[in-house]
Design a protein around this motif. Structure first.
Motif, PDB file in Angstrom:
ATOM      1  N   LEU A  13      10.085  54.309  27.428  1.00 56.49           N
ATOM      2  CA  LEU A  13      11.229  53.479  27.054  1.00 56.49           C
ATOM      3  C   LEU A  13      11.004  51.983  27.250  1.00 56.49           C
ATOM      4  CD1 LEU A  13      14.484  55.192  28.399  1.00 56.49           C
ATOM      5  CD2 LEU A  13      13.961  54.584  26.041  1.00 56.49           C
ATOM      6  N   VAL A  14      10.499  51.621  28.415  1.00 55.87           N
ATOM      7  CA  VAL A  14      10.415  50.206  28.787  1.00 55.87           C
ATOM      8  C   VAL A  14       9.615  49.366  27.782  1.00 55.87           C
ATOM      9  CG1 VAL A  14       9.604  48.590  30.560  1.00 55.87           C
ATOM     10  CG2 VAL A  14      10.944  50.604  31.214  1.00 55.87           C
ATOM     11  N   PRO A  15       8.428  49.789  27.345  1.00 53.82           N
ATOM     12  CA  PRO A  15       7.702  48.962  26.362  1.00 53.82           C
ATOM     13  C   PRO A  15       8.473  48.762  25.056  1.00 53.82           C
ATOM     14  CG  PRO A  15       6.236  50.589  27.313  1.00 53.82           C
ATOM     15  CD  PRO A  15       7.632  50.929  27.766  1.00 53.82           C
ATOM     16  N   GLN A  16       9.243  49.759  24.648  1.00 55.12           N
ATOM     17  CA  GLN A  16      10.034  49.619  23.420  1.00 55.12           C
ATOM     18  C   GLN A  16      11.136  48.578  23.599  1.00 55.12           C
ATOM     19  OE1 GLN A  16      11.014  53.450  21.372  1.00 55.12           O
ATOM     20  NE2 GLN A  16       9.985  54.335  23.144  1.00 55.12           N
ATOM     21  N   LEU A  20      11.569  44.870  21.723  1.00 51.03           N
ATOM     22  CA  LEU A  20      12.811  44.401  21.100  1.00 51.03           C
ATOM     23  C   LEU A  20      13.199  43.016  21.625  1.00 51.03           C
ATOM     24  CD1 LEU A  20      14.831  47.731  21.083  1.00 51.03           C
ATOM     25  CD2 LEU A  20      14.160  46.408  19.064  1.00 51.03           C
ATOM     26  N   ILE A  21      12.987  42.791  22.912  1.00 51.01           N
ATOM     27  CA  ILE A  21      13.277  41.477  23.492  1.00 51.01           C
ATOM     28  C   ILE A  21      12.376  40.424  22.850  1.00 51.01           C
ATOM     29  CG2 ILE A  21      13.178  40.088  25.615  1.00 51.01           C
ATOM     30  CD1 ILE A  21      13.915  42.726  27.141  1.00 51.01           C
ATOM     31  N   VAL A  22      11.085  40.726  22.746  1.00 48.95           N
ATOM     32  CA  VAL A  22      10.121  39.793  22.135  1.00 48.95           C
ATOM     33  C   VAL A  22      10.542  39.461  20.703  1.00 48.95           C
ATOM     34  CG1 VAL A  22       7.738  39.584  21.298  1.00 48.95           C
ATOM     35  CG2 VAL A  22       8.172  40.455  23.605  1.00 48.95           C
ATOM     36  N   GLU A  23      10.860  40.479  19.936  1.00 47.57           N
ATOM     37  CA  GLU A  23      11.196  40.291  18.520  1.00 47.57           C
ATOM     38  C   GLU A  23      12.524  39.564  18.305  1.00 47.57           C
ATOM     39  OE1 GLU A  23      11.162  44.242  16.917  1.00 47.57           O
ATOM     40  OE2 GLU A  23       8.982  44.429  17.116  1.00 47.57           O
ATOM     41  N   THR A  31       7.001  36.936  29.458  1.00 52.73           N
ATOM     42  CA  THR A  31       8.346  36.460  29.790  1.00 52.73           C
ATOM     43  C   THR A  31       9.370  37.574  29.608  1.00 52.73           C
ATOM     44  OG1 THR A  31       7.742  34.224  29.099  1.00 52.73           O
ATOM     45  CG2 THR A  31      10.100  34.728  29.231  1.00 52.73           C
ATOM     46  N   ALA A  32       9.270  38.291  28.502  1.00 55.33           N
ATOM     47  CA  ALA A  32      10.201  39.396  28.237  1.00 55.33           C
ATOM     48  C   ALA A  32      10.107  40.450  29.339  1.00 55.33           C
ATOM     49  CB  ALA A  32       9.896  40.017  26.878  1.00 55.33           C
ATOM     50  N   ASN A  62      20.563  46.153  23.764  1.00 51.92           N
ATOM     51  CA  ASN A  62      21.884  45.539  23.582  1.00 51.92           C
ATOM     52  C   ASN A  62      22.597  45.350  24.920  1.00 51.92           C
ATOM     53  OD1 ASN A  62      21.656  45.247  20.795  1.00 51.92           O
ATOM     54  ND2 ASN A  62      22.493  47.284  20.404  1.00 51.92           N
ATOM     55  N   MET A  63      22.444  46.309  25.818  1.00 51.15           N
ATOM     56  CA  MET A  63      23.021  46.174  27.155  1.00 51.15           C
ATOM     57  C   MET A  63      22.360  45.018  27.901  1.00 51.15           C
ATOM     58  SD  MET A  63      23.356  50.209  28.169  1.00 51.15           S
ATOM     59  CE  MET A  63      23.878  49.929  29.854  1.00 51.15           C
ATOM     60  N   TYR A  64      21.036  44.903  27.772  1.00 56.02           N
ATOM     61  CA  TYR A  64      20.297  43.807  28.400  1.00 56.02           C
ATOM     62  C   TYR A  64      20.774  42.467  27.833  1.00 56.02           C
ATOM     63  CZ  TYR A  64      16.590  40.409  29.019  1.00 56.02           C
ATOM     64  OH  TYR A  64      15.896  39.257  29.300  1.00 56.02           O
TER      65      TYR A  64
END
Length: 80
Positions: A13-16, A20-23, A31-32, A62-64
């Protein structure tokens, strides 16, 4: 869930979520990663009993993002 199985879920999960944060937030992977690992969402994700690991990477992202912009987290209706 067995501890080893739960760890595998996090590993998947975490890498996905970080991707998403990077993109979506235009930052680099380091940083992400740092920002996600220091978030409340990640803290909750680490705790198997919260069951938020059932959420999709997009829902967790989205929660993040909500936590980052408002300082709080709301749980999607699918949590109920």
């Amino acid at each position: 869930m067995e501890k080893k199985t739960f760890e595998v879920v996090l590993i998947l999960l975490v890498p996905q979520i970080i991707q998403l944060i990077v993109e979506n937030l235009s930052c680099d992977e380091i940083t992400a990663s740092k920002e996600f690992y220091s978030s409340e969402v990640y803290s909750l994700l680490e705790q198997e009993d919260t069951k938020i690991w059932h959420f999709s990477p997009l829902t967790l992202f989205n929660m993040y993002q909500e936590e980052k912009s408002t300082g709080s987290i709301s749980f999607p209706e699918e949590a109920g």
